[in-house]
Design a protein around this motif. Sequence first.
Motif, PDB file in Angstrom:
ATOM      1  N   GLY A  78     -41.119  23.696   4.136  1.00  0.00           N
ATOM      2  CA  GLY A  78     -42.390  22.987   4.298  1.00  0.00           C
ATOM      3  C   GLY A  78     -42.377  21.991   5.441  1.00  0.00           C
ATOM      4  N   TYR A  79     -41.199  21.574   5.857  1.00  0.00           N
ATOM      5  CA  TYR A  79     -41.063  20.572   6.916  1.00  0.00           C
ATOM      6  C   TYR A  79     -41.477  21.083   8.293  1.00  0.00           C
ATOM      7  N   ILE A  80     -41.663  22.401   8.466  1.00  0.00           N
ATOM      8  CA  ILE A  80     -41.935  22.915   9.809  1.00  0.00           C
ATOM      9  C   ILE A  80     -43.380  22.719  10.240  1.00  0.00           C
ATOM     10  N   ILE A  81     -44.275  22.317   9.330  1.00  0.00           N
ATOM     11  CA  ILE A  81     -45.640  21.990   9.728  1.00  0.00           C
ATOM     12  C   ILE A  81     -45.949  20.567   9.297  1.00  0.00           C
ATOM     13  N   ALA A  82     -46.901  19.941   9.994  1.00  0.00           N
ATOM     14  CA  ALA A  82     -47.254  18.556   9.689  1.00  0.00           C
ATOM     15  C   ALA A  82     -48.667  18.293  10.184  1.00  0.00           C
ATOM     16  N   SER A  83     -49.213  17.156   9.801  1.00  0.00           N
ATOM     17  CA  SER A  83     -50.543  16.754  10.261  1.00  0.00           C
ATOM     18  C   SER A  83     -50.504  15.292  10.666  1.00  0.00           C
ATOM     19  N   LYS A  84     -51.272  14.961  11.699  1.00  0.00           N
ATOM     20  CA  LYS A  84     -51.336  13.591  12.193  1.00  0.00           C
ATOM     21  C   LYS A  84     -52.611  13.421  12.994  1.00  0.00           C
ATOM     22  N   GLU A  85     -53.353  12.351  12.665  1.00  0.00           N
ATOM     23  CA  GLU A  85     -54.576  12.022  13.404  1.00  0.00           C
ATOM     24  C   GLU A  85     -55.514  13.230  13.505  1.00  0.00           C
ATOM     25  N   ASN A  86     -55.773  13.851  12.373  1.00  0.00           N
ATOM     26  CA  ASN A  86     -56.704  14.981  12.284  1.00  0.00           C
ATOM     27  C   ASN A  86     -56.249  16.214  13.058  1.00  0.00           C
ATOM     28  N   ARG A  87     -54.966  16.305  13.360  1.00  0.00           N
ATOM     29  CA  ARG A  87     -54.434  17.503  13.998  1.00  0.00           C
ATOM     30  C   ARG A  87     -53.326  18.070  13.134  1.00  0.00           C
ATOM     31  N   ARG A  88     -53.366  19.388  12.939  1.00  0.00           N
ATOM     32  CA  ARG A  88     -52.278  20.083  12.264  1.00  0.00           C
ATOM     33  C   ARG A  88     -51.426  20.751  13.327  1.00  0.00           C
ATOM     34  N   PHE A  89     -50.108  20.719  13.140  1.00  0.00           N
ATOM     35  CA  PHE A  89     -49.242  21.285  14.168  1.00  0.00           C
ATOM     36  C   PHE A  89     -47.942  21.774  13.540  1.00  0.00           C
ATOM     37  N   ILE A  90     -47.260  22.620  14.284  1.00  0.00           N
ATOM     38  CA  ILE A  90     -45.950  23.091  13.872  1.00  0.00           C
ATOM     39  C   ILE A  90     -44.900  22.258  14.598  1.00  0.00           C
ATOM     40  N   ARG A  91     -43.810  21.963  13.914  1.00  0.00           N
ATOM     41  CA  ARG A  91     -42.710  21.230  14.542  1.00  0.00           C
ATOM     42  C   ARG A  91     -41.878  22.238  15.349  1.00  0.00           C
ATOM     43  N   VAL A  92     -42.167  22.309  16.618  1.00  0.00           N
ATOM     44  CA  VAL A  92     -41.582  23.356  17.454  1.00  0.00           C
ATOM     45  C   VAL A  92     -40.064  23.240  17.528  1.00  0.00           C
ATOM     46  N   ASP A  93     -39.531  22.025  17.306  1.00  0.00           N
ATOM     47  CA  ASP A  93     -38.085  21.846  17.365  1.00  0.00           C
ATOM     48  C   ASP A  93     -37.374  22.356  16.112  1.00  0.00           C
TER      49      ASP A  93
END
Length: 266
Positions: free
Chosen positions: A204-219
């Motif tokens: 579950g740690y590979i995706i996240a949300s911040k400031e109304n943006r959802r993103f994948i943790r590319v690292d």
Amino acid sequence: MHVIYVDDERPALDNFRLTAAAFLEIDSLNLFLDGNAALDWAKTHVVDIAFLDVEMPGLHGLELARELRKINSDIRIVFVTAYSQYAMDAWDIDATGYILKPYSDADVYKELRKCFYRPIPSQHVTIQTMPSLSVYVDGTPLHLARAKSMELFALLIDAGARGITTGEGISYLWPDRPNDTNTQSLFRMTYKRLADALEDAGVGYIIASKENRRFIRVDQVDCDLYRILSGDKRAGQKYCGQYLSEYAWAEERNGQLTQMLLSGRS
């Protein structure tokens, strides 16, 4: 391995480039005269090892190392400097290595080998986007039961570290629906289902949300798209003209990859 080298002196960059050319372990090398430029690069590209000068104007090498570790705690840091007094500071940052200028090829290769054999996280997420989407957790295929959750995951992968807003997600996933309260609720539900499914798989740690943006943790993932965009020639050789072929919205990226890779082979 994907390597960056940061030094405010052009001759130092040229010297490192010539030295690194002899090492087959380096898949891609990007050189930067400015620490902030290197930091911006690392936010959207895979970086395995960062060779950093210490004494630089603007963003100091030690501070750059700390900022790189915030992006990806597994980045290997090797300081390259003429000043031995920074050695203790380097160990405080948990640097993998420390090279004093002037260095030899053997000095650089020794640090590369140390980085290469440094343990990596036990749980490994591999994403293949070409020709279609496949996701593996420690070699086991990951299946998402809901088609829209899978498509949202593909969209996040394509967007990378930039991420997507709710409005952008709706425009791709439900192009015929209005961006109203009901559709926004549907988007949030789809994202939650995706997050829950990844959590159940232990990633579950590979995706996240911040400031109304959802993103994948590319690292946190190993993705063929990110490798190509970071300059990995071997990854590019596997491209056969198809990218996320199950999604019509992916054709724009496919065109970009075609122009970047296939035209370069002719």
